[in-house]
Design an enzyme around this catalytic site. Sequence first.
Site, PDB file in Angstrom:
ATOM      1  N   HIS A   1      -7.440  -6.765   1.187  1.00  0.00           N
ATOM      2  CA  HIS A   1      -6.371  -5.782   1.014  1.00  0.00           C
ATOM      3  C   HIS A   1      -5.220  -5.974   1.995  1.00  0.00           C
ATOM      4  CE1 HIS A   1      -4.393  -2.090  -0.082  1.00  0.00           C
ATOM      5  NE2 HIS A   1      -4.533  -1.597   1.136  1.00  0.00           N
TER       6      HIS A   1
ATOM      7  N   ASP B   1       0.845  -1.176   0.000  1.00  0.00           N
ATOM      8  CA  ASP B   1       0.000   0.000   0.000  1.00  0.00           C
ATOM      9  C   ASP B   1       0.898   1.249   0.000  1.00  0.00           C
ATOM     10  OD1 ASP B   1      -3.012   0.907   0.521  1.00  0.00           O
ATOM     11  OD2 ASP B   1      -1.803   1.975   2.015  1.00  0.00           O
TER      12      ASP B   1
END
Length: 288
Positions: free
Chosen positions: A266, A105
């Site tokens: 995620h 990320d």
Amino acid sequence: MFDNFESTRIPVDDATIHVRYGGSGPAVVLLHGHPRTSATWHRVAPRLVERGYTVVCPDLRGYGRSRGPAPTDDHAGYSKRVVANDIVAVLDSLGHRRFALAGHDRGSYVAFRLALDHPAAVSRVALLDCLPISEHLSRITAEFATRWWHWFFFAQPGIPERVINADPDSWYQGDPRAMGQENYDEWRAAMRNPEVVRAMLEDYRAGVTVDAEHERADRAAGNRLTCPTLILWSLRDDLEDLYGDPVRIWRDWADDVRGHGIDSGHHMAEEAPEALADSLHEFFRPTL
């Protein structure tokens, strides 16, 4: 969490970086994303130590227990270039001039910048749930803007701080059972600190301004990743839905690139730690 790891705070220029480290062998650096801290790696880092690595997990500048400078109008104090320099300084302080690197990320943007700016320091780089920021911005569609609206909300001056700090528990929702209680507790404490919230927003403000400019300059100059590069993405997230195979896009930025999806949402370090550790070990193994 992090049994047999040590932790310390290392001053670097205008920041102080909190870092966990443990193990022996070649160094592997793990960089977390938003809105996590280095504790997100608590299920992955010990697995890599068991396989023969020294594992270093910093809190990025301003996140968790790391601290950075007051923000400026140009957001340069939270640019990925500056944060990458923090990581190089931290590893040098710990005695590692060369290391393998993985970022997830927002941490993946730092890892990307570090590998571009300091190629002699990085033996291999793994980029998780990542495309270059400039690639995202050049491909904006209504679907992207709808799904990733937070990028543009976080970039606004002043407003997101007021919204998030009014009720951080509602804004940042976490599950202690999925995250692990200690990881959750550390994360929740950070989310309730307005100084951390401000720094995390500066990360995004830098992303759509100075960081994107740096990437466009690299592209114009023909700068590329020269070390072996692994691209991993969460199959139950939306990166592949938006763009197709991310490896295809990364071939414009890296000389030696390969990758595959991980069956996860995620936050893959928390949701699929065994699969992620296996993929990282297989990729980093030549450094042993």
